[in-house]
Design a protein around this motif. Structure first.
Motif, short mmCIF file in Angstrom:
data_model
loop_
_atom_site.label_atom_id
_atom_site.label_comp_id
_atom_site.label_asym_id
_atom_site.label_seq_id
_atom_site.Cartn_x
_atom_site.Cartn_y
_atom_site.Cartn_z
N THR A 74 -13.55 2.43 0.37
CA THR A 74 -13.17 1.94 1.13
C THR A 74 -12.55 0.82 1.18
OG1 THR A 74 -14.50 3.51 3.22
CG2 THR A 74 -13.59 1.57 3.46
N GLY A 75 -10.88 0.83 1.41
CA GLY A 75 -10.82 -1.31 0.83
C GLY A 75 -10.51 -1.93 2.19
N LEU A 76 -10.48 -3.36 2.31
CA LEU A 76 -10.19 -3.59 3.33
C LEU A 76 -9.49 -4.87 2.95
CD1 LEU A 76 -13.60 -4.44 5.42
CD2 LEU A 76 -11.42 -3.45 6.62
N GLU A 77 -8.67 -5.16 4.05
CA GLU A 77 -6.83 -5.75 3.43
C GLU A 77 -6.84 -6.73 4.88
OE1 GLU A 77 -5.36 -7.59 2.09
OE2 GLU A 77 -5.46 -7.65 -0.22
N VAL A 78 -6.32 -8.28 4.99
CA VAL A 78 -5.37 -8.76 6.25
C VAL A 78 -4.14 -8.27 5.78
CG1 VAL A 78 -7.72 -10.30 6.30
CG2 VAL A 78 -5.45 -10.92 4.44
N SER A 79 -3.45 -8.14 4.34
CA SER A 79 -2.37 -8.28 4.25
C SER A 79 -1.90 -7.21 4.54
CB SER A 79 -1.96 -8.57 2.49
OG SER A 79 -1.04 -8.42 2.71
N THR A 80 -0.65 -6.25 5.42
CA THR A 80 -0.37 -5.41 5.99
C THR A 80 0.23 -4.79 4.49
OG1 THR A 80 0.17 -6.06 8.14
CG2 THR A 80 1.43 -4.28 7.47
N LEU A 81 1.06 -5.78 3.70
CA LEU A 81 1.78 -5.33 2.68
C LEU A 81 0.95 -4.80 1.90
CD1 LEU A 81 4.31 -5.26 1.14
CD2 LEU A 81 3.94 -7.50 0.24
N MET A 82 -0.18 -5.15 1.66
CA MET A 82 -1.16 -4.99 0.62
C MET A 82 -1.53 -3.71 1.13
SD MET A 82 -0.82 -6.88 -2.25
CE MET A 82 0.73 -6.56 -1.50
N ASN A 83 -1.92 -3.35 2.50
CA ASN A 83 -2.35 -1.87 2.92
C ASN A 83 -1.44 -0.78 1.98
OD1 ASN A 83 -1.82 -0.15 5.31
ND2 ASN A 83 -4.50 -0.17 5.24
N ARG A 84 -0.34 -1.08 2.80
CA ARG A 84 0.99 0.18 2.31
C ARG A 84 0.82 -0.10 0.98
NH1 ARG A 84 5.06 -2.30 4.78
NH2 ARG A 84 5.74 -2.82 2.97
N GLU A 85 1.00 -0.90 -0.02
CA GLU A 85 1.43 -0.56 -0.98
C GLU A 85 -0.13 0.05 -1.88
OE1 GLU A 85 4.07 -1.10 -3.06
OE2 GLU A 85 4.61 -1.46 -0.98
N ALA A 86 -0.77 -0.27 -1.07
CA ALA A 86 -2.93 0.56 -1.85
C ALA A 86 -2.44 2.07 -1.54
CB ALA A 86 -4.10 -0.09 -1.05
N GLN A 87 -2.34 2.28 -0.07
CA GLN A 87 -2.02 3.28 0.32
C GLN A 87 -0.92 4.48 -0.66
OE1 GLN A 87 -2.23 4.45 4.71
NE2 GLN A 87 -2.18 2.36 4.70
N GLN A 88 0.06 4.18 -0.93
CA GLN A 88 1.63 4.70 -1.36
C GLN A 88 0.48 4.37 -3.19
OE1 GLN A 88 4.58 2.13 -0.83
NE2 GLN A 88 4.91 2.56 0.91
N GLY A 89 0.10 3.92 -4.10
CA GLY A 89 0.09 3.45 -5.02
C GLY A 89 -0.88 4.84 -5.14
N ASN A 90 -2.28 5.21 -4.15
CA ASN A 90 -3.47 5.12 -4.79
C ASN A 90 -3.21 6.85 -3.59
OD1 ASN A 90 -4.99 4.10 -5.78
ND2 ASN A 90 -4.07 2.35 -4.86
N LYS A 91 -2.16 7.67 -3.00
CA LYS A 91 -1.99 8.41 -2.59
C LYS A 91 -2.50 9.74 -2.85
CE LYS A 91 1.24 11.00 0.17
NZ LYS A 91 1.40 12.50 0.09
N SER A 92 -2.74 9.67 -4.06
CA SER A 92 -3.69 11.37 -5.22
C SER A 92 -5.35 11.33 -4.50
CB SER A 92 -3.41 11.33 -6.48
OG SER A 92 -3.89 10.34 -7.54
N PHE A 93 -5.63 10.12 -4.65
CA PHE A 93 -6.99 10.05 -4.08
C PHE A 93 -7.19 9.52 -2.65
CE2 PHE A 93 -6.41 6.35 -7.99
CZ PHE A 93 -7.42 7.69 -9.07
#
Length: 219
Positions: free
Chosen positions: A75-94
């Motif tokens: 589980t990843g925690l972030e304050v940045s909306t942009l990083m939350n979105r990028e992390a989800q898109q870049g790690n969709k398979s997981f």
């Protein structure tokens, strides 16, 4: 760089956003990957561990993480909306198979139940904690008793050489962090200090000293 440019860069490093946010995130991933691998290695992850990361950035390191520990739950925690979105898109398979999830938070309160995680790590976020003791108390709450937490950061002596750190960074040496830890429910499990060579934005090789303080939740 001019003062205003340095302030803007410091702001992006603490909270990537806007058109330059992804560029900054990619730079941070490249410069931090050695520290991230060190933080993970020091946790001694076990099969099926539930692992929390505080400040995941673009989470480009998850391919490495799951290649070594394929059965953990991240589980990843972030304050940045942009990083939350990028992390989800870049790690969709997981994310699609339930191995990884990404959660936004306000930088203060963790949106989890007590005793939710076996392990935790964070890399180069310490400088931006507004209330370190409150954050560590909240982290203790969501970690299980005796859970390990890898707190990884660059030493003050290195960070002071960077032109943007006067703007919004609080710098520490290990002894200063341990004074904070002594006021919490965490105990020092062990310390791993390293010296590595990294490249600056202008292509210069510099030596960076960093530490991973592995803390045990003693609540």
């Amino acid at each position: 760089m001019e003062k205003d440019q340095l302030k803007a860069l410091a702001s992006q490093l603490s909270h990537p956003s806007g058109e330059h946010g992804n560029e900054i995130a990619q730079m941070m991933h490249a410069t931090n990957i050695g520290m991230t691998k060190n933080a993970i290695a020091n946790l001694k992850l076990a099969p099926n561990d539930s692992v929390l990361e505080l400040g995941h950035g673009n989470a480009g390191h998850l391919e490495f993480l799951f290649s070594h520990y394929p059965t953990i739950h991240y589980t990843g925690l972030e304050v940045s909306t942009l990083m939350n979105r990028e992390a989800q898109q870049g790690n969709k398979s997981f994310a699609d198979v339930g191995l990884a999830s990404f959660v936004l938070y306000d930088g203060t309160t963790f949106p989890f139940e007590e005793d939710s995680f076996d392990k935790c790590f964070t890399v180069n976020t310490l400088y931006f904690w507004q209330n370190p003791l409150d954050l560590l108390a909240e982290l203790s709450r969501v970690l299980k008793p005796k859970a390990l937490f890898s707190l990884t950061f660059s030493h003050r002596s290195f960070m002071e050489t960077l032109p943007f750190t006067p703007f919004g960074f609080t710098l520490y040496n290990p002894d200063e962090v341990l004074k904070l830890v002594a006021q919490t429910s965490f105990d020092l499990h062990h310390e791993d200090s390293q010296l590595e060579t990294v490249m600056t934005k202008d292509g210069q090789a510099v030596e960076r000293q960093f530490s991973t303080l592995v803390l045990k939740n003693a609540k």
